[in-house]
Every structure is written in structure tokens, then in C-alpha cells.
Design a protein around this motif. Structure first.
Motif, PDB file in Angstrom:
ATOM      1  N   PHE A 117     -18.327 -85.947  99.268  1.00 47.83           N
ATOM      2  CA  PHE A 117     -19.245 -86.109 100.051  1.00 47.83           C
ATOM      3  C   PHE A 117     -19.722 -85.571 100.808  1.00 47.83           C
ATOM      4  O   PHE A 117     -18.724 -83.904 101.541  1.00 47.83           O
ATOM      5  CB  PHE A 117     -18.031 -87.271 101.368  1.00 47.83           C
ATOM      6  CG  PHE A 117     -17.910 -88.129 100.439  1.00 47.83           C
ATOM      7  CD1 PHE A 117     -18.554 -90.095 100.280  1.00 47.83           C
ATOM      8  CD2 PHE A 117     -17.006 -88.174  99.550  1.00 47.83           C
ATOM      9  CE1 PHE A 117     -17.984 -90.237  99.769  1.00 47.83           C
ATOM     10  CE2 PHE A 117     -16.131 -90.060  99.018  1.00 47.83           C
ATOM     11  CZ  PHE A 117     -16.939 -90.651  98.961  1.00 47.83           C
ATOM     12  N   VAL A 118     -21.019 -85.837 101.685  1.00 51.33           N
ATOM     13  CA  VAL A 118     -21.898 -84.451 102.522  1.00 51.33           C
ATOM     14  C   VAL A 118     -22.233 -85.329 103.466  1.00 51.33           C
ATOM     15  O   VAL A 118     -22.862 -86.320 103.271  1.00 51.33           O
ATOM     16  CB  VAL A 118     -23.042 -83.950 101.931  1.00 51.33           C
ATOM     17  CG1 VAL A 118     -23.837 -83.260 102.477  1.00 51.33           C
ATOM     18  CG2 VAL A 118     -22.838 -82.763 101.057  1.00 51.33           C
ATOM     19  N   ASN A 119     -21.362 -85.305 104.819  1.00 49.25           N
ATOM     20  CA  ASN A 119     -21.826 -86.332 106.157  1.00 49.25           C
ATOM     21  C   ASN A 119     -22.006 -87.396 105.475  1.00 49.25           C
ATOM     22  O   ASN A 119     -21.440 -88.242 106.392  1.00 49.25           O
ATOM     23  CB  ASN A 119     -23.595 -85.688 106.440  1.00 49.25           C
ATOM     24  CG  ASN A 119     -24.030 -85.100 106.558  1.00 49.25           C
ATOM     25  OD1 ASN A 119     -22.862 -83.824 107.601  1.00 49.25           O
ATOM     26  ND2 ASN A 119     -25.028 -83.908 106.462  1.00 49.25           N
ATOM     27  N   GLY A 120     -20.288 -87.552 105.347  1.00 48.70           N
ATOM     28  CA  GLY A 120     -19.698 -89.573 104.596  1.00 48.70           C
ATOM     29  C   GLY A 120     -20.575 -89.731 103.803  1.00 48.70           C
ATOM     30  O   GLY A 120     -19.790 -90.485 103.677  1.00 48.70           O
ATOM     31  N   LEU A 122     -21.802 -90.599  99.691  1.00 45.38           N
ATOM     32  CA  LEU A 122     -21.387 -89.806  98.177  1.00 45.38           C
ATOM     33  C   LEU A 122     -22.611 -88.586  97.631  1.00 45.38           C
ATOM     34  O   LEU A 122     -23.686 -89.234  97.516  1.00 45.38           O
ATOM     35  CB  LEU A 122     -21.345 -91.150  97.285  1.00 45.38           C
ATOM     36  CG  LEU A 122     -21.268 -90.995  96.360  1.00 45.38           C
ATOM     37  CD1 LEU A 122     -20.059 -89.517  96.069  1.00 45.38           C
ATOM     38  CD2 LEU A 122     -20.895 -91.815  95.072  1.00 45.38           C
ATOM     39  N   HIS A 123     -22.048 -88.186  97.649  1.00 46.63           N
ATOM     40  CA  HIS A 123     -23.186 -86.885  96.559  1.00 46.63           C
ATOM     41  C   HIS A 123     -23.437 -86.809  95.099  1.00 46.63           C
ATOM     42  O   HIS A 123     -24.315 -86.543  94.622  1.00 46.63           O
ATOM     43  CB  HIS A 123     -22.763 -85.727  97.867  1.00 46.63           C
ATOM     44  CG  HIS A 123     -23.671 -84.121  97.205  1.00 46.63           C
ATOM     45  ND1 HIS A 123     -22.945 -83.312  96.109  1.00 46.63           N
ATOM     46  CD2 HIS A 123     -25.194 -84.081  97.282  1.00 46.63           C
ATOM     47  CE1 HIS A 123     -24.604 -83.125  95.661  1.00 46.63           C
ATOM     48  NE2 HIS A 123     -25.456 -83.116  96.638  1.00 46.63           N
ATOM     49  N   SER A 124     -21.695 -87.018  94.952  1.00 46.83           N
ATOM     50  CA  SER A 124     -21.894 -86.053  93.335  1.00 46.83           C
ATOM     51  C   SER A 124     -20.632 -87.492  93.173  1.00 46.83           C
ATOM     52  O   SER A 124     -19.479 -86.773  93.565  1.00 46.83           O
ATOM     53  CB  SER A 124     -21.616 -85.408  93.283  1.00 46.83           C
ATOM     54  OG  SER A 124     -20.423 -84.695  93.716  1.00 46.83           O
ATOM     55  N   TYR A 138     -25.358 -87.580  90.406  1.00 44.42           N
ATOM     56  CA  TYR A 138     -25.960 -87.031  92.324  1.00 44.42           C
ATOM     57  C   TYR A 138     -26.635 -87.951  92.277  1.00 44.42           C
ATOM     58  O   TYR A 138     -27.449 -89.341  92.210  1.00 44.42           O
ATOM     59  CB  TYR A 138     -27.081 -86.287  91.593  1.00 44.42           C
ATOM     60  CG  TYR A 138     -25.998 -84.462  91.380  1.00 44.42           C
ATOM     61  CD1 TYR A 138     -25.583 -84.044  92.069  1.00 44.42           C
ATOM     62  CD2 TYR A 138     -25.802 -84.076  89.862  1.00 44.42           C
ATOM     63  CE1 TYR A 138     -24.706 -82.352  91.848  1.00 44.42           C
ATOM     64  CE2 TYR A 138     -25.658 -83.486  89.464  1.00 44.42           C
ATOM     65  CZ  TYR A 138     -24.343 -82.093  90.828  1.00 44.42           C
ATOM     66  OH  TYR A 138     -24.159 -81.131  90.030  1.00 44.42           O
ATOM     67  N   PHE A 139     -25.889 -88.082  93.597  1.00 40.70           N
ATOM     68  CA  PHE A 139     -26.551 -89.685  94.534  1.00 40.70           C
ATOM     69  C   PHE A 139     -27.836 -89.204  96.365  1.00 40.70           C
ATOM     70  O   PHE A 139     -27.534 -88.462  96.441  1.00 40.70           O
ATOM     71  CB  PHE A 139     -25.305 -90.220  94.858  1.00 40.70           C
ATOM     72  CG  PHE A 139     -24.402 -91.106  93.984  1.00 40.70           C
ATOM     73  CD1 PHE A 139     -24.882 -91.917  93.786  1.00 40.70           C
ATOM     74  CD2 PHE A 139     -23.999 -90.487  93.733  1.00 40.70           C
ATOM     75  CE1 PHE A 139     -23.938 -93.160  92.567  1.00 40.70           C
ATOM     76  CE2 PHE A 139     -22.985 -90.614  92.657  1.00 40.70           C
ATOM     77  CZ  PHE A 139     -23.685 -92.190  92.310  1.00 40.70           C
ATOM     78  N   LYS A 140     -28.615 -89.465  96.114  1.00 39.15           N
ATOM     79  CA  LYS A 140     -29.368 -89.554  97.290  1.00 39.15           C
ATOM     80  C   LYS A 140     -29.271 -90.939  97.982  1.00 39.15           C
ATOM     81  O   LYS A 140     -30.166 -92.411  97.041  1.00 39.15           O
ATOM     82  CB  LYS A 140     -30.858 -89.397  96.812  1.00 39.15           C
ATOM     83  CG  LYS A 140     -30.749 -88.211  96.806  1.00 39.15           C
ATOM     84  CD  LYS A 140     -32.595 -87.537  96.763  1.00 39.15           C
ATOM     85  CE  LYS A 140     -32.111 -85.953  95.865  1.00 39.15           C
ATOM     86  NZ  LYS A 140     -34.131 -85.929  96.369  1.00 39.15           N
TER      87      LYS A 140
END
Length: 176
Positions: A117-120, A122-124, A138-140
Motif C-alpha cells: 500500500f502507498v498512502n493507505g 492498494l498499490h500492488s 498494479y493498481f491506480k
């Protein structure tokens, strides 16, 4: 054991104090200052909890910094600001000192996965698919953006990168 109470001193300072009540043993270990270092509760019940304990650990100022619960298989760590991070039996969740999730993983029971997680957010997500190939998605903004599948072809690991529609956009040798 017939022992119901136990006290131990080191250099005339209370070091350990323990007692038994029914099928539970309670113990406290002390710093030389007299503050509690660890306190635990252990089971002597003739069941699946026999020998398992819950232990709370404190710093020299009396502030709790971790709890190890062998019965529920959870491990809790406390940051200096009082916030906590919990690792569990089947799923482990890591938090930063502001209790914002940084990682979530399951390596004990299928399906196995490792989320970052990045900044809370889901990133990957990493896992192995039904063909035992390594997959990384990978998620945006919580939506799948692309994924990578690493396959072994003629003894060489090759990573295939697909866009969100499933179209192959890149192929390269696997990199750790």
C-alpha cells in the motif's frame, strides 16, 4: 506442580513474581527499577492451549510496546505514539506509526498473497496463479492498471507485462 507461588530476587530487587490460579499461571518480570518489564499469563489446562501464553512487554518507563498472544497467534507492536501494528494467524497487516496500512500478507493459508500500500491505498498485489507463475498486479485509485506474469520458458524466467485490458505491452528477462 504443587507450586502455587514463586518469587525471585536479584541483588535484593524483586526480579520475578509468579502464581498459579486454577489452570492459569500469572507471572511478572521486573526491571531493577521495580517497573514491570513483562507480564504473562500461561495455560496449564490439559487442552489445546496447554503451554501457550499471552505476554505483554513494557519499556523502562512503563509504556507497553508489544503483546505476543500465542493462543490467537497474534503479535501486536505499539509505536511510541501509542498506535499499533497487528500481525495475525493467517493474515498479517503492517501499519506505519500513524496506523496507515503499508502491507497486508497471507503466507499461511491459500490463497497466498502479498499486498503493498502507498498512502493507505492498494498499490500492488503479488501471488502465484494456478500455473504456479508469479503474478504482480498494479493498481491506480483502487483499479487494476497493469499486471506482470513471470513465466519460465526454455529454462529462462521471462516477465510479460499486460495493460488493464489484457494486451501485452512489454516482455523482458525477469528482474528481482
Amino acid at each position: 506442580s504443587l507450586v502455587t507461588e514463586y518469587t525471585m530476587f536479584a541483588d535484593d530487587k524483586l526480579f520475578i513474581k509468579a502464581y498459579r490460579k486454577g489452570n492459569q499461571v500469572f507471572a511478572k518480570e521486573f526491571y531493577k527499577t521495580g517497573k514491570v518489564q513483562n507480564e504473562s499469563q500461561s495455560s496449564v489446562a490439559p487442552d489445546k492451549t496447554y503451554g501457550l501464553s499471552i505476554t505483554k512487554s513494557y519499556d523502562r518507563h512503563g509504556k507497553i510496546y508489544q503483546i505476543n498472544d500465542e493462543i490467537t497467534e497474534t503479535y501486536t507492536q505499539f509505536y511510541p505514539n501509542g498506535k499499533k501494528s497487528v500481525m495475525g494467524k493467517t493474515e498479517t497487516i503492517y501499519y506505519d506509526e500513524n496506523e496507515v496500512i503499508t502491507r497486508k500478507a497471507n503466507f499461511k493459508t491459500p490463497p497466498f498473497y502479498d499486498d503493498e500500500f502507498v498512502n493507505g491505498h492498494l498499490h500492488s498485489r503479488s501471488y502465484k496463479n494456478d500455473e504456479n507463475e508469479e503474478v504482480k498486479e498494479y493498481f491506480k485509485n483502487g483499479i487494476l492498471d497493469k499486471n506482470e506474469i513471470t513465466k519460465i520458458i526454455n529454462g529462462e524466467q521471462i516477465t510479460f507485462v499486460y495493460d488493464k485490458s489484457g494486451k501485452l505491452i512489454e516482455k523482458h528477462p525477469y528482474q528481482i
